[in-house]
Scaffold this active site. Structure first.
Site, short mmCIF file in Angstrom:
data_model
loop_
_atom_site.label_atom_id
_atom_site.label_comp_id
_atom_site.label_asym_id
_atom_site.label_seq_id
_atom_site.Cartn_x
_atom_site.Cartn_y
_atom_site.Cartn_z
N LYS A 1 -29.34 -11.52 -25.60
CA LYS A 1 -28.31 -11.26 -26.62
C LYS A 1 -26.99 -11.91 -26.21
CE LYS A 1 -26.20 -7.30 -28.97
NZ LYS A 1 -26.28 -5.86 -29.21
N GLU B 1 -29.89 -12.31 -14.33
CA GLU B 1 -31.32 -12.50 -14.05
C GLU B 1 -31.92 -13.52 -15.01
OE1 GLU B 1 -29.74 -9.66 -14.46
OE2 GLU B 1 -30.53 -8.05 -13.20
N GLY C 1 -29.87 -3.97 -27.79
CA GLY C 1 -30.91 -4.63 -27.00
C GLY C 1 -32.25 -3.91 -27.05
N ARG C 2 -32.24 -2.60 -26.79
CA ARG C 2 -33.50 -1.85 -26.73
C ARG C 2 -34.10 -1.58 -28.10
NH1 ARG C 2 -29.14 0.49 -25.06
NH2 ARG C 2 -28.34 2.45 -25.89
N GLU D 1 -31.91 4.92 -21.63
CA GLU D 1 -30.68 4.14 -21.81
C GLU D 1 -29.89 4.69 -23.01
OE1 GLU D 1 -31.12 -0.11 -20.34
OE2 GLU D 1 -30.48 -0.41 -22.41
N HIS E 1 -56.11 10.62 -12.17
CA HIS E 1 -56.53 10.51 -10.77
C HIS E 1 -55.33 10.27 -9.85
CE1 HIS E 1 -60.83 10.39 -11.79
NE2 HIS E 1 -60.34 9.96 -12.93
N LYS F 1 -24.33 -4.83 -14.21
CA LYS F 1 -24.11 -6.27 -14.32
C LYS F 1 -22.82 -6.67 -13.61
CE LYS F 1 -26.67 -6.84 -18.68
NZ LYS F 1 -26.71 -7.31 -20.06
C1 G6Q Z 1 -30.45 -2.68 -23.99
C2 G6Q Z 1 -29.53 -3.04 -22.94
C3 G6Q Z 1 -30.10 -3.95 -21.90
C4 G6Q Z 1 -30.16 -5.41 -22.33
C5 G6Q Z 1 -30.41 -6.28 -21.10
C6 G6Q Z 1 -30.47 -7.74 -21.44
O1 G6Q Z 1 -30.17 -1.97 -24.92
O2 G6Q Z 1 -28.36 -3.53 -23.47
O3 G6Q Z 1 -31.36 -3.55 -21.46
O4 G6Q Z 1 -31.15 -5.62 -23.28
O5 G6Q Z 1 -29.41 -6.05 -20.16
O6 G6Q Z 1 -29.28 -8.17 -22.02
P1 G6Q Z 1 -29.21 -9.57 -22.73
O7 G6Q Z 1 -30.17 -9.57 -23.88
O8 G6Q Z 1 -27.79 -9.73 -23.16
O9 G6Q Z 1 -29.62 -10.59 -21.71
#
Ligand code: G6Q
Length: 550
Positions: A206, A212, A267-268, A353, A384, A516
């Site tokens: 996003k 990462e 994001g989620r 989250e 198990h 971050k």
């Molecule tokens: C989700 C969070 C988080 C996000 C990641 C990746 O709701 O905001 O999990 O999706 O940190 O972020 P980017 O899509 O900006 O790389």
């Protein structure tokens, strides 16, 4: 605003709790033949049995009174209509608009978002068709046979979970990898099976700044350019999914190979947006659409069903009952379907989250417990491993058992044997968690096994089970795109409902942002020559120890 715990609805629940907290579910089943009939709900092929909970119909009435007290119905409308309910980021929350099946406008800042959604969906459709038909060619003229989605968190977990769950619907000629961890092992292992001539990288982020993802994306680019010795290859092997055009262009991806989404998609909650590009390619666009249609059906149910008959609302309220009254602050997700093995981690993010917050919408400390710890694994593997604690541990763990009635796979001599075993295991678990095994039942079992009195008395405490351990059972006919869409939306709305009751903003994630931010402070110290002394002594010494070994 009055605190929720001071409301008459909360107080009514507290006194109801005192009256039923010690009642055994097995007694409730014995006394009420209609218990299952009264405490389950259906939506199309989905059946949700919540009768194996420590509740009565009175509990449901009182809990729905609480939902009315917090004005759930109007918050629900606010969300769907584009009001900026994510108040700390001043954003609307409109993943529901992405899967809407109507042309009704939804406005953000006075602008209807539907035309842009439609345009992007068309772009996704054309691109996924081009990959699947082979008409999209790599730099050396070959068609694509491998997709590598590079993203993390919300830009990874949803698509990865869906692609795994719906593998039987996938284009079987395509390979797909999800690379999320900055640990070089993740990308290296994926690349070791990739042919640069036939691999497409989707950089899903996003912000397009996540450390990462960008580190992995630059390394993937380096790998590709090294093979071709020509930067022009990026155009044919890299696409971006993002809200940040500037950063995408800086990376070297053509604007026309960029799939946009908007700040009102969290994001989620983003697998319904362009972040679902990997889904649309791997499963085909029609299946991506079916996933959205299923979610839309759950949206309609959530919006229109009365609270007492509303599946996400009921699951949310039963969760509140355990977290806030019984103080059971954990929830297991137990899918009896190998395809759904990533569902626990997907829901872990979605829920923890969203509702892992101790500050409420008004900036005040909450007065009740909020989001539970979510965890789980696919059945029967969990049986198990950790089910021992669910059966006999000192903690009570409300558990969701999730299963398709039919499997996509069959093996062996006897038809459907594997799946029947799986089904019987699920039912045996939920039944015995609820019923337990009384001392008398355990004694007569031990007697029948031929043990003497002394041996029996020694073993009895260990072989009896107090039961009364709660679970929901969620069944559906088969795991297809539509049903999976419904299931995901069900949990999204459950999370939303709980957030409203707790008066928290389920749509920001300052803890993630903090992670971050701090990661960027440590890296220069690890890379630098000098001994570090700017953090606490533990961190300083760990950094210096690592540097001495590098
Ligand atoms: C989700 C969070 C988080 C996000 C990641 C990746 O709701 O905001 O999990 O999706 O940190 O972020 P980017 O899509 O900006 O790389």
């Amino acid at each position: 605003m009055t605190k929720i715990i001071d409301s008459k609805e909360w107080k009514a629940l507290e006194s109801h709790f005192k009256s039923i907290k010690n009642i055994q579910m097995r007694e409730m089943f014995n006394q009420d033949e209609e218990r299952f009939n009264n405490l389950h709900l259906k939506l199309d092929d989905l059946l949700v049995d919540f009768s194996k909970n420590r509740i009565t119909q009175e509990t449901i009435h009182l809990l729905t009174d609480l939902a009315k007290k917090v004005d759930l119905e109007s918050w629900r409308k606010k969300q769907f209509s584009g009001e900026k309910i994510n108040n700390t980021e001043d954003r609307a929350v409109l993943h529901t608009a992405l899967r809407s099946q109507t042309n009704d406008p939804v406005y953000v800042d006075g602008i209807d978002v539907k035309p842009e959604i439609k345009k992007t969906l068309k772009q996704i459709e054309e691109f996924s068709n081009a990959i699947n038909s082979g008409s999209w060619k790599g730099f050396s003229g070959k068609s694509i046979d491998t997709i590598v989605n590079i993203g993390i968190g919300g830009s990874d977990l949803g698509p990865a979970m869906v692609c795994k769950a719906l593998k039987p619907y996938a284009n079987q000629k395509l390979n797909i990898h999800f690379v999320s961890n900055v640990d070089s092992a993740d990308l290296s292992i994926a690349l070791s099976t990739c042919n640069p001539e036939t691999t497409l990288f989707i950089v899903a982020s996003k912000t397009f700044t996540t450390q990462e993802t960008m580190t992995n994306a630059f390394s993937a680019r380096h790998w590709l350019v090294n093979k071709y010795n020509n930067e022009e290859c990026i155009k044919k092997h890299f696409v971006a999914v993002s809200t940040n055009l500037e950063k995408v262009e800086e990376f070297g991806i053509d604007q026309e190979n960029m799939f946009v989404f908007w700040d009102w998609v969290g994001g989620r909650y983003s697998l319904w947006s362009s972040i679902g590009l990997s889904i649309a390619i791997y499963l085909g666009f029609d299946n991506f659409k079916a996933l959205q249609e299923g979610a839309y059906e759950m949206d309609e149910h959530f919006l229109n069903a009365p609270l007492e008959k509303n599946i996400p609302v009921i699951l949310a309220l039963v969760g509140i009952w355990y977290i806030n009254f019984f103080k059971f602050n954990t929830q297991a997700i137990l899918p009896y379907d190998q395809g759904l093995s990533l569902l626990p981690s997907y829901l872990q993010q979605a829920d923890m989250e969203s509702n892992g917050k101790f500050i409420d919408r008004d900036g005040k400390r909450v007065c009740v417990e909020t989001g539970p710890v979510i965890w789980g694994a696919s059945g029967t593997n969990g049986q198990h491993a950790f089910y021992q604690l669910i059966h006999q541990g000192t903690q009570f763990i409300p558990s969701d058992f999730i299963m398709p009635i039919k499997s996509h796979y069959d093996l062996g001599e006897k038809k459907n044997l594997h799946h029947k075993i799986l089904i019987s295991n699920l039912l045996a678990q939920t039944q015995s968690l609820m019923m337990g095994k009384s001392i008398d039942e355990a004694r007569s079992e031990l007697l029948n096994s031929g043990l003497n009195d002394q041996e029996i008395e020694k073993l009895l405490p260990h072989k009896s089970f107090e039961g009364n351990r709660p679970s929901n059972t969620i069944l559906f006919d088969e795991l297809n795109p539509k049903t999976l869409g419904k299931l995901i939306a069900l949990y999204e709305h459950k999370i939303f409902t709980q957030g409203i009751v707790w008066h928290i903003n389920s749509f920001d994630q300052w803890g993630v942002e903090y992670g971050k931010q701090i990661a960027r402070l440590v890296l220069p110290k690890i890379q630098g020559e000098k001994t570090t002394n700017c953090f606490d002594s533990s961190t300083n010494n760990l950094i210096n120890h690592i540097k001495n070994k590098c």
